[in-house]
Design an enzyme around this catalytic site. Structure first.
Site, short mmCIF file in Angstrom:
data_model
loop_
_atom_site.label_atom_id
_atom_site.label_comp_id
_atom_site.label_asym_id
_atom_site.label_seq_id
_atom_site.Cartn_x
_atom_site.Cartn_y
_atom_site.Cartn_z
CB THR A 127 -0.94 -0.02 1.13
OG1 THR A 127 -0.09 -0.10 2.24
CG2 THR A 127 -1.90 -1.15 1.36
N GLY A 128 2.28 1.00 0.17
CA GLY A 128 3.12 2.29 0.30
C GLY A 128 3.37 2.69 -1.09
CB VAL A 179 8.35 2.12 -2.91
CG1 VAL A 179 9.34 0.63 -3.79
CG2 VAL A 179 9.24 3.14 -2.86
NE ARG A 209 -1.23 2.13 9.55
CZ ARG A 209 -0.24 2.76 9.50
NH1 ARG A 209 0.19 3.24 10.79
NH2 ARG A 209 0.93 2.62 8.75
CB CYS A 258 16.82 6.63 -4.35
SG CYS A 258 16.93 7.37 -2.94
CD GLN A 273 19.48 12.28 -1.57
OE1 GLN A 273 20.35 12.20 -1.21
NE2 GLN A 273 18.49 11.20 -1.25
NE ARG A 329 14.60 14.70 1.67
CZ ARG A 329 14.76 13.23 1.33
NH1 ARG A 329 14.94 13.07 0.00
NH2 ARG A 329 15.28 12.40 2.23
CG HIS A 373 16.63 11.47 -5.72
ND1 HIS A 373 15.64 12.09 -5.02
CD2 HIS A 373 17.02 10.52 -4.65
CE1 HIS A 373 15.19 11.56 -3.94
NE2 HIS A 373 15.89 10.43 -3.69
CG ASN A 396 13.05 9.90 -6.10
OD1 ASN A 396 12.76 10.86 -6.92
ND2 ASN A 396 12.44 9.70 -5.10
#
Length: 331
Positions: A12-13, A15, A40, A128, A155, A228, A235, A308
């Site tokens: 579900t994330g 990536v 969850r 990455c 990044q 960042r 990236h 990335n």
């Protein structure tokens, strides 16, 4: 080619969802598909090739009867469940940092060091920024030899996952930062991951250690500064290298152009160079701003950009699986 029964852990994330899209785009021969996540997230729905799948809770019995597990659920989950999946007979490709520095675990970018897969059926996906850097470095290593590397990264916030994206969007709307230590919409932040005693951050140390491991040069001098920047995806890495042999810039461009996975975009007069918008949604590493480092003998400067979330994570994992399929490791 037989079908490969596949589990995605962390489905579900950000990536994990991209892994699903890349598997479909690459027409990977998925047989049974099991989507796994925390308690969850269990019960949510995802679509693969037009079919709806219910996400299941990850447990110790999740892997029986499957061939391949793609992990993107964080280091603690990988440390617990990666060995369980391996013991169940699966090839495991893990996107977390859990195994990257373990000398017994292969750390693979398929264009660079696929042969390392023989070390163990549990395979680590590199950081990455490391992934997009080692393709051009490997090309140089093969032809000229590499004696020193210095990185400066730029990044995108998606490297922090959904929390990073949300913080950028919130601060753009005038809300206070809740994830990054400063307002990412108004500045770049020269701090990624936790600080270490040597003055580097953990992200910088990852790049240093992973580069040496992937290139099989344990004594290679490598340094890094990781920053960042306030964009969502893509990236950039500025790389300064010293080479063993003399070179011409024409030779360098040819060296990069002939290496799999690299696209050279290098015409400064026409404003043509790697950008995040160019790389977004693709699985290539773009290389440009190729020029001599005038401060050192046999020095070279260049700039790389890659998506990335795709080449830096999900696509590299799927590409490893495809390469193992062709090597008949997955069969």
């Amino acid at each position: 080619m037989r079908e490969i029964d596949t589990c995605i852990v962390g489905a579900t994330g950000l990536v994990g969802q991209t892994m699903l899209r890349v598997l479909e785009e690459y027409d990977f021969p998925v047989g049974k598909l099991k989507l796994l996540a925390s308690k969850r997230s269990a019960g949510s729905l995802s679509v693969f090739k037009g079919k709806e799948y219910v996400v299941e809770e990850l447990t110790e019995t999740s892997f029986s009867g499957y061939d391949l597990a793609l992990f993107s659920a964080g280091a603690s989950v990988s440390q617990t469940f990666g060995p369980i999946a391996r013991q169940a007979g699966l090839v495991v490709i893990d996107n977390s940092s859990a195994w990257r520095e373990d000398p017994t675990i292969p750390l693979i970018v398929p264009e660079v060091n696929l042969e390392d897969h023989t070390l163990d059926p549990l395979i680590a996906n590199p950081n990455c920024s490391t992934i997009q850097s080692v393709l051009p470095l490997k090309a140089l290593q093969n032809t000229f030899g590499v004696t020193r590397v210095n990185y400066t990264t730029y990044q995108a916030v998606s490297g922090s996952g959904q929390q990073g994206i949300a913080d950028l969007q919130a601060t753009k709307n005038g809300e206070p930062a809740t994830f990054y230590p400063h307002d990412i919409s108004q500045t770049v932040i020269p701090e990624i991951d936790r600080p270490m005693e040597n003055g580097y951050t953990k992200e910088e140390q990852k790049m240093i250690n992973e580069t040496k491991k992937i290139l099989h040069q344990p004594d290679l001098p490598v340094s890094a500064t990781c920053v960042r920047v306030p964009i969502e995806n893509g990236h950039g890495v500025s790389i300064a290298v010293e080479l063993e042999k003399e070179f011409s810039l024409e030779q360098i461009r040819a060296c990069f152009s002939q290496f799999p996975g690299i696209l050279v975009v290098d015409n400064l007069a026409e404003h043509q160079y790697p950008t995040s918008t160019l790389a977004r949604g693709t699985d290539q590493v773009y290389v440009g701003r190729i020029r001599r480092d005038l401060s050192v003998e046999n020095g070279l400067l260049f700039y790389t950009v890659a998506d990335n979330i795709r080449k830096g994570a999900a696509a590299n994992a799927v590409q490893i699986a495809l390469a193992l399929l062709q090597e008949e490791v997955l069969s």
